[in-house]
Design an enzyme around this catalytic site. Structure first.
Site, PDB file in Angstrom:
ATOM      1  N   SER B 139       0.825  -1.220   0.000  1.00  0.00           N
ATOM      2  CA  SER B 139       0.000   0.000   0.000  1.00  0.00           C
ATOM      3  C   SER B 139       0.852   1.259   0.000  1.00  0.00           C
ATOM      4  O   SER B 139       1.966   1.276   0.527  1.00  0.00           O
ATOM      5  CB  SER B 139      -0.882   0.030   1.245  1.00  0.00           C
ATOM      6  N   GLU B 266      -2.647 -14.230   2.158  1.00  0.00           N
ATOM      7  CA  GLU B 266      -2.942 -13.285   3.234  1.00  0.00           C
ATOM      8  C   GLU B 266      -4.402 -13.381   3.663  1.00  0.00           C
ATOM      9  O   GLU B 266      -4.732 -13.241   4.832  1.00  0.00           O
ATOM     10  CB  GLU B 266      -2.622 -11.862   2.748  1.00  0.00           C
TER      11      GLU B 266
END
Lengths: 386, 420
Positions: B139, B266
């Site tokens: 991110s 994840e």
């Protein structure tokens, strides 16, 4: 975080539970047969004509081996397990199959669980073959259906019993040849009776059902005199009633999962086909996300329904919590699916022409029968908190 | 979590579980006396970190970590279910979590899938032994849900690359030796003057995946403070930070595809992680029931309140449904023949949302005491419930928000029109 309470209920599900190749074949067969025999126009025709029960269709289902699917081969059943039944009921729920299937299934279960050897041999074969249309009458006015609340009475008399009380919402009660119901004996214990219809003193009056594919009747026992053989004579009548209900929870859960699945597919397809603002409405997250939530809810409920079925096959005495969970969750998920299903079909969803309302009616019916989520959560909380 | 132990296991697996359970019971470290993190998202201090690192090391040395990774890379080559058993037993015993989460669950499996032989030999064993901690550089301030719009660049310079850019939400960066890094190696997308489809293709094609050394010059790690007031969470700024040519994982421009694999791990949608994975929702209803027995509302035990009981029962149902769905997802394809991806892709959405509802419910059970925060001597359970509820948003937002998960499921499983 905090320490675990010692008495937390254990839910035992076989590790390798799941559907096999053989289960897949039953699913395919059921999907094909019902797709041909009960496409939506056919179901609409029956619903519009008020035909909730059709002996010819019933006979066909029996010949496929479905009516006696979980009854032992010794009484003419197919001798298959509850995981098979879970699949069949999902497929029947998808197609809104009308008629007394659940009533017949559970009447058969009650006879197996509560009947003597002779009663099983006498009563079960007719059910499995479809010649005798049986049903279960679990509910009484006031919404009571579990053993503790039974108020209808059975009084012993010379050569038999006298039955008094009201049973309501009896599936196909006006068309059935045999009804199985719990009555309270003078000792306070609950016993099961299998009563052939018609019998003097037993009046079946049709109710107006929200779901035209699920006709119901209220059956009054007004001092009806039945023979000694009508009382199911197994060892533990109250336990038999409980075991019958637990199987009913699992069965209705499976059927509800199937119904919700149909609503999901109808809504998904509509969201792709219907265009507004120059795009399929499924592009918009206000439409897309509720459909995803519907799918997740259905998959979770399916896991509970299949898990309950797997336990009924492996260790049936441990099935109660999962069966209640499955019924609670499937009832809620079906109700949520039809609510969103109608809403996302917009103006069309509000019309009789749109098929979703048939599922809406079935969802309302299914939630109301054999305990809604509120009922089952209360029972589960009793186990959770001890 | 004991529900997992209720499964009827093979005799060998049951024996193994018993051994693991006994080992954890005797080796589980005592509480160190200082505040411990609830998850890997808030490891703040050196002493917290060292405590957790020592525990993971101990688990690895006992042979209970990396069970399903190949032996040549430090694992044991056992079936995945063995690792699952260990993870379940760690959670069940309330033992500390395994701190190298990003290495074990995200970076490790990705390296196993895409790494060169040399990379696998170099990186995997130190992940298991906790000698090298990993963090994740995906991110950016301008690239959250729309991850592919990231602008951090890796330019060829001499024998290697130099990285320039800014990554955020970088959990464990302050302890990490390595970062799985997404950076743009092609030209930056030009939003104006291009056909939309070309722009999209361009956007994904220009991204590469690197294994970046955190001790490189030009790297600044700055703490970010979470809404709980805790640290453990960082931003990382790269100012022409160098990395060798061998840092590239997979092919140049293959980064997006590899990143999707990492995200699949994840989100718990694929098996093969190194271990230590325990869904936070798996065992929690038990703790909330226990809490409701201890807490009083309106002068009576909260456990007697019919509304509390009703909502607890619903959460129990939800927990069991999630557990059984996970179990069903591991059985052959026929269980999902209509929607093969459904049960896997919905996992992250369902467990994160359930964990949030459950921790919020626990706070409601607390009644007035839900207003007490960490540090108050009278706070029930040391205010771990409000802390857990606030922290639950790390799970519903991190790794792709619930909203993004719904897009993915709607588009990939149900075939609804694409949003982007």
């Amino acid at each position: 975080m905090a320490s675990r309470p010692a008495a937390f209920p254990r839910l035992e599900v076989p590790t390798d539970f799941g559907f096999t190749e053989e289960h897949g074949l039953l699913r395919q067969e059921a999907r094909r047969f019902l797709g041909e025999r009960l496409p939506m126009p056919e179901l609409r025709k029956r619903a519009d004509a008020g035909i909730g029960f059709d002996r010819a269709l019933w006979k066909e289902l029996a010949e496929l081996g479905w009516v006696g699917l979980v009854l032992p081969e010794s009484v003419g059943g197919a001798g298959l397990g509850w995981l098979h039944l879970e699949i069949l009921l999902e497929e029947m729920g998808r197609r809104l199959v009308p008629g007394p299937f659940l009533g017949s299934l559970l009447a058969g279960v009650a006879i197996l669980e509560g009947g003597s050897e002779a009663q099983r041999a006498a009563l079960a074969p007719g059910i499995a073959s479809g010649d005798v249309v049986a049903t279960l009458a679990p509910t009484e006015p006031g919404g009571v259906f579990e053993a503790g609340g039974v108020t209808a009475t059975a009084e012993p008399v010379e050569g038999g019993w006298v039955l008094r009380g009201q049973k309501t919402h009896v599936l196909c009660g006006a068309d059935a040849d045999l009804v199985v119901a719990p009555f309270r004996e003078p000792s306070g214990a609950v016993a099961l009776f299998a009563v052939a219809l018609p019998t003097a003193g037993v009046a079946a009056e049709p109710e107006v059902s929200i779901d035209p594919t699920r006709p119901m009747a209220r059956i009054g026992f007004d001092g009806a005199r039945v023979g000694a053989a009508a009382r199911l004579g197994g060892a533990d009548p109250e336990g038999a009633w409980h075991r019958t209900l637990v199987r009913g929870f699992a069965a209705l859960a499976a059927e509800s999962v199937g119904g919700a699945e149909s609503v999901l597919l109808l809504t998904r397809d509509y969201a792709i086909a219907r265009k507004q603002f120059d795009r399929p409405i499924g592009f918009f997250q206000a439409v897309k996300h509720p459909i995803v939530d519907m799918m997740c809810g259905i998959e979770l409920a399916r896991s509970l329904a299949a898990g309950a079925a797997a336990v009924l096959d492996a260790t049936p005495e441990a099935a109660e919590p999962l069966a209640r969970m499955a019924k609670a969750q499937a009832s809620d998920v079906y109700a949520q699916s039809v609510r969103k299903g109608v809403q996302l079909h917009g103006g069309y969803g509000f019309t009789w022409d749109c098929d979703v309302h048939f599922y809406f009616r079935r969802a309302m019916w299914s939630r109301a029968m054999l305990g809604d989520a509120i009922h089952h959560r209360r029972a589960l909380a009793g186990q959770l908190f001890g | 979590v004991s529900a997992r132990t209720d499964e009827t296991e093979s005799r060998e697996d049951a024996d193994f579980r018993r051994d693991v359970r006994a080992w954890i019971a005797s080796e589980k470290p005592a509480h160190p006396g200082f505040k411990l993190p609830q998850s890997f998202l808030e490891v703040e201090s050196e002493r917290q970190f060292e405590f957790l690192r020592a525990w993971q090391r101990k688990v690895y040395d006992a042979g209970y970590l990396g069970l399903d990774w190949p032996a040549e890379y430090g694992g044991r080559g056992d079936p995945h279910k063995r690792q699952r058993i260990v993870s379940q037993e760690i959670a069940r015993a309330g033992a500390p979590f395994l701190v190298n989460v990003i290495g074990l669950q995200w970076a490790g499996p990705t390296i196993l899938a895409f790494g060169s032989e040399e990379q696998k030999r170099r990186y995997l064993k130190p992940i298991l032994s906790c000698e090298e901690i990993w963090c994740q550089g995906f991110s950016e301030p301008g690239a959250g849900s729309d991850l592919a719009s990231l602008t951090t660049t890796a330019e060829v310079a001499g024998e290697g690359w130099v990285v320039t850019g800014h990554k955020v939400w970088t959990t464990l960066a302050h302890f990490a030796s390595w970062m799985i890094l997404l950076a743009r190696t092609g030209p930056a997308p030009e939003p104006e003057g291009q056909a939309l489809a070309a722009l999209r293709a361009h956007k994904y094609a220009g991204i590469s995946y690197f294994l970046f050394p955190m001790d490189a010059p030009g790297v600044t790690v700055q703490p970010l403070v979470k809404m709980t007031g805790e640290g453990g969470f960082n931003q990382v700024i790269f100012d022409r930070a160098p990395m060798p040519r061998s840092a590239l994982l997979g092919q140049l421009g293959q980064g997006w595809q590899i990143a999707m694999t990492t995200l699949t791990f994840e989100r718990g949608a694929a098996e093969g992680t190194g271990g230590g994975q325990a869904s936070p929702a798996e065992s929690s209803i038990r703790s909330v029931v226990d809490l409701a027995r201890r807490v009083r509302r309106e002068g009576r035990p909260a456990a007697d309140d019919p509304v509390i009981r009703d909502r607890a029962a619903q959460l129990w149902i939800d927990e069991e449904a999630l557990r059984l769905t996970g179990q069903r997802a591991r059985v052959a394809g026929l269980n999902m023949d209509d929607r093969p991806l459904a049960t896997r892709l919905m996992n992250k959405l369902v467990y994160s949302e359930l964990g949030q509802r459950l921790t919020e419910f626990a706070c409601e059970v607390l009644g007035p005491d839900a207003a007490l925060w960490l540090g108050d001597p009278c706070a029930p359970d040391k205010a771990e419930w409000p802390r857990a509820y606030l922290n639950s948003f790390g799970v519903t937002i991190g790794g792709g928000t619930s909203e993004i998960q719904r897009n993915i499921i709607g588009e990939r499983v149900l075939g609804l029109p694409k949003t982007k």
